[in-house]
Design a protein around this motif. Structure first.
Motif, PDB file in Angstrom:
ATOM      1  N   TYR B  86     -18.851 -90.719  45.725  1.00  0.00           N
ATOM      2  CA  TYR B  86     -17.631 -91.358  45.152  1.00  0.00           C
ATOM      3  C   TYR B  86     -16.253 -90.344  45.536  1.00  0.00           C
ATOM      4  O   TYR B  86     -15.133 -90.715  45.186  1.00  0.00           O
ATOM      5  N   GLY B  87     -16.669 -89.081  46.053  1.00  0.00           N
ATOM      6  CA  GLY B  87     -15.314 -88.406  46.210  1.00  0.00           C
ATOM      7  C   GLY B  87     -14.739 -87.903  44.834  1.00  0.00           C
ATOM      8  O   GLY B  87     -15.185 -87.772  44.147  1.00  0.00           O
ATOM      9  N   LYS B  88     -13.389 -87.610  45.267  1.00  0.00           N
ATOM     10  CA  LYS B  88     -12.538 -87.236  44.461  1.00  0.00           C
ATOM     11  C   LYS B  88     -11.982 -88.277  43.099  1.00  0.00           C
ATOM     12  O   LYS B  88     -11.489 -87.886  42.018  1.00  0.00           O
ATOM     13  N   THR B  89     -12.403 -89.537  43.375  1.00  0.00           N
ATOM     14  CA  THR B  89     -11.804 -90.487  42.230  1.00  0.00           C
ATOM     15  C   THR B  89     -13.122 -90.862  41.604  1.00  0.00           C
ATOM     16  O   THR B  89     -14.021 -91.385  42.048  1.00  0.00           O
ATOM     17  N   CYS B  90     -12.888 -90.870  40.355  1.00  0.00           N
ATOM     18  CA  CYS B  90     -14.067 -91.285  39.439  1.00  0.00           C
ATOM     19  C   CYS B  90     -14.221 -92.750  39.331  1.00  0.00           C
ATOM     20  O   CYS B  90     -13.799 -93.554  39.412  1.00  0.00           O
ATOM     21  N   PRO B  91     -15.685 -93.016  39.682  1.00  0.00           N
ATOM     22  CA  PRO B  91     -16.101 -94.405  39.789  1.00  0.00           C
ATOM     23  C   PRO B  91     -15.893 -95.119  38.534  1.00  0.00           C
ATOM     24  O   PRO B  91     -16.025 -96.549  38.528  1.00  0.00           O
ATOM     25  N   TYR B  92     -15.811 -94.575  37.285  1.00  0.00           N
ATOM     26  CA  TYR B  92     -15.947 -95.423  36.075  1.00  0.00           C
ATOM     27  C   TYR B  92     -14.564 -95.628  35.895  1.00  0.00           C
ATOM     28  O   TYR B  92     -14.551 -96.701  35.170  1.00  0.00           O
ATOM     29  N   CYS B  93     -13.730 -94.616  35.915  1.00  0.00           N
ATOM     30  CA  CYS B  93     -12.278 -95.037  35.303  1.00  0.00           C
ATOM     31  C   CYS B  93     -11.079 -94.871  36.258  1.00  0.00           C
ATOM     32  O   CYS B  93      -9.884 -94.975  36.118  1.00  0.00           O
ATOM     33  N   SER B  94     -11.532 -94.706  37.578  1.00  0.00           N
ATOM     34  CA  SER B  94     -10.636 -94.571  38.705  1.00  0.00           C
ATOM     35  C   SER B  94      -9.507 -93.387  38.817  1.00  0.00           C
ATOM     36  O   SER B  94      -8.517 -93.375  39.401  1.00  0.00           O
ATOM     37  N   SER B  95      -9.859 -92.683  37.813  1.00  0.00           N
ATOM     38  CA  SER B  95      -9.036 -91.406  37.550  1.00  0.00           C
ATOM     39  C   SER B  95      -9.135 -90.255  38.673  1.00  0.00           C
ATOM     40  O   SER B  95     -10.309 -90.189  39.344  1.00  0.00           O
ATOM     41  N   GLY B  96      -8.094 -89.692  39.254  1.00  0.00           N
ATOM     42  CA  GLY B  96      -8.293 -88.704  40.141  1.00  0.00           C
ATOM     43  C   GLY B  96      -8.292 -87.285  39.442  1.00  0.00           C
ATOM     44  O   GLY B  96      -8.422 -86.241  40.313  1.00  0.00           O
ATOM     45  N   ASN B  97      -8.313 -87.174  37.998  1.00  0.00           N
ATOM     46  CA  ASN B  97      -8.134 -85.835  37.537  1.00  0.00           C
ATOM     47  C   ASN B  97      -9.579 -85.500  37.249  1.00  0.00           C
ATOM     48  O   ASN B  97     -10.131 -85.306  36.229  1.00  0.00           O
ATOM     49  N   THR B  98     -10.190 -85.033  38.201  1.00  0.00           N
ATOM     50  CA  THR B  98     -11.608 -84.580  38.250  1.00  0.00           C
ATOM     51  C   THR B  98     -11.757 -83.107  38.927  1.00  0.00           C
ATOM     52  O   THR B  98     -10.987 -83.067  39.769  1.00  0.00           O
ATOM     53  N   PHE B  99     -12.834 -82.813  38.661  1.00  0.00           N
ATOM     54  CA  PHE B  99     -13.234 -81.331  39.333  1.00  0.00           C
ATOM     55  C   PHE B  99     -14.592 -81.253  39.595  1.00  0.00           C
ATOM     56  O   PHE B  99     -15.561 -81.632  38.661  1.00  0.00           O
ATOM     57  N   LEU B 100     -14.883 -80.259  40.712  1.00  0.00           N
ATOM     58  CA  LEU B 100     -16.272 -80.372  40.856  1.00  0.00           C
ATOM     59  C   LEU B 100     -17.007 -79.294  39.970  1.00  0.00           C
ATOM     60  O   LEU B 100     -16.611 -78.167  39.702  1.00  0.00           O
ATOM     61  N   LEU B 101     -18.319 -79.743  39.424  1.00  0.00           N
ATOM     62  CA  LEU B 101     -18.902 -78.888  38.671  1.00  0.00           C
ATOM     63  C   LEU B 101     -19.843 -78.001  39.008  1.00  0.00           C
ATOM     64  O   LEU B 101     -19.982 -77.052  38.743  1.00  0.00           O
ATOM     65  N   GLN B 102     -20.568 -78.632  40.329  1.00  0.00           N
ATOM     66  CA  GLN B 102     -21.268 -77.678  41.005  1.00  0.00           C
ATOM     67  C   GLN B 102     -21.600 -78.522  42.469  1.00  0.00           C
ATOM     68  O   GLN B 102     -21.232 -79.470  42.520  1.00  0.00           O
ATOM     69  N   GLY B 103     -22.092 -77.531  43.345  1.00  0.00           N
ATOM     70  CA  GLY B 103     -22.251 -78.089  44.576  1.00  0.00           C
ATOM     71  C   GLY B 103     -21.379 -77.493  45.740  1.00  0.00           C
ATOM     72  O   GLY B 103     -21.592 -77.801  46.981  1.00  0.00           O
TER      73      GLY B 103
END
Lengths: 223, 116
Positions: B86-103
């Motif tokens: 899904y990349g940077k955009t949240c598939p549940y609420c379409s927010s771009g306010n996301t950050f990488l937890l691990q990986g």
């Protein structure tokens, strides 16, 4: 009996480079030298942009340039001929980026006594240089119009580590269906704080804004 | 493409660790490599073979790679999702306010040394 002994390390491979980079940054700060790490894809116009910018700033700031390439010294020679400033060529020996140690070795070959600003022109590459902290005070990049306005989405790390994105070759934007607003939107999706300056290095349009921005960074760093 | 540079970093760190543990031979180096770390595992092991065999401490040693899946956290709806899908955009609420937890790990987990 177990023939193998395990020694736990649990350490990021970038930890040492990050430490070296912080040490170099501190050292440059105390010597009053501002190091700009300039990155971009090959052919974006880094060298042309630098020549124009240096010619605008060289009466106000003492500038030196380090050109990093896999091979040849065409860029260092070009800068020296066009601006008259101190310019050296670093060869990365096939490596696609510079790290803090390589940057330090390059700086050792410059006379920094009377220098305010060192510009490091990193290897042309939108991927690897973003991973390695060089010890610079600031990261900037150039994106050129023919590369397309969608690049921030394709190379998110590069755009997220840069304080400034210069968009070059604006004169040919109509021929490439380049959408500046979209480009800015994509850059800010990846890095809300990035400053964006559109220029055309060939005609000189907008180069003053870049030069002013750079001069301000150097003055702030030295104070 | 920058795998060779990373291999040189690994060799430097492993040499340091070997020295402080009085180890003269390493049989394997175990790495945690995140799914979005920009490292291609096959390139890393190829570079490893070339560079490690030049070091007496590491000659013939194996580079073992443990893949770490990429997971992103959404700060708006609090859910977690697969980064690669899904990349940077949240598939549940379409927010771009996301950050990488691990990986994005490129980490030396441990080294294996012959026990003799």
């Amino acid at each position: 009996m177990e023939q193998i002994k395990i020694i736990e390390i649990k350490k990021s491979v970038f930890a040492e480079n990050d430490k070296d980079a912080d040490a170099l940054r501190q050292e440059l700060k105390s010597r009053g030298v501002f190091l700009l790490n300039l990155m971009s894809a090959p052919g974006s116009g880094k060298t042309t942009t630098l020549i124009k910018t240096i010619n605008l700033l060289k009466d106000m700031l003492r500038i030196a340039v380090m050109e990093a390439d896999i091979d040849s010294d065409v860029d260092a020679v070009k800068i020296k001929e066009a601006t008259g400033i101190q310019s050296i060529q670093l060869h990365t020996g096939g490596m696609c980026h510079l790290d803090a140690e390589m940057t330090r070795q390059g700086l050792d070959n410059l006379d920094l006594k009377d220098v305010d600003l060192v510009i490091l022109e990193n290897v042309g590459n939108l991927v690897c240089p973003a991973e390695f902290d060089t010890g610079s005070a600031c990261n900037a990049m150039i994106l050129s119009v023919p590369e397309g306005h969608d690049k921030p989405l394709k190379y998110p790390l590069m755009f997220s580590v840069c304080d400034l994105v210069v968009i070059n070759k604006m004169d040919v934007a109509p021929y490439f269906d380049f959408d500046l607003d979209k480009c800015k939107e994509y850059i800010h999706m990846r890095n809300p704080k990035a400053r964006v300056i559109p220029i055309c290095a060939k005609t000189g349009e907008g180069v003053e804004s870049f030069a002013e921005w750079l001069q301000k960074q150097v003055i702030d760093w030295k104070n | 493409m920058h795998e060779l540079g990373i291999v040189f970093y690994i060799i430097r760190d492993v040499k340091q660790a070997a020295e402080s543990n009085n180890v003269s031979k390493v049989s394997a180096v175990v790495m945690n490599i995140g799914e979005v770390s920009t490292v291609v595992p096959e390139y890393l092991t190829d570079c490893w073979r070339w560079a490690a065999d030049k070091e007496p401490l590491l000659k013939g040693s194996e580079l073992k790679i443990i893949p770490v899946p990429a997971v992103t956290h959404c700060q708006d709806c609090g859910k977690e999702y697969e980064t690669v899908r899904y990349g940077k955009t949240c598939p549940y609420c379409s927010s771009g306010n996301t950050f990488l937890l691990q990986g994005n790990e490129i980490e030396i987990k441990e080294i294996e040394v012959p026990n003799n």
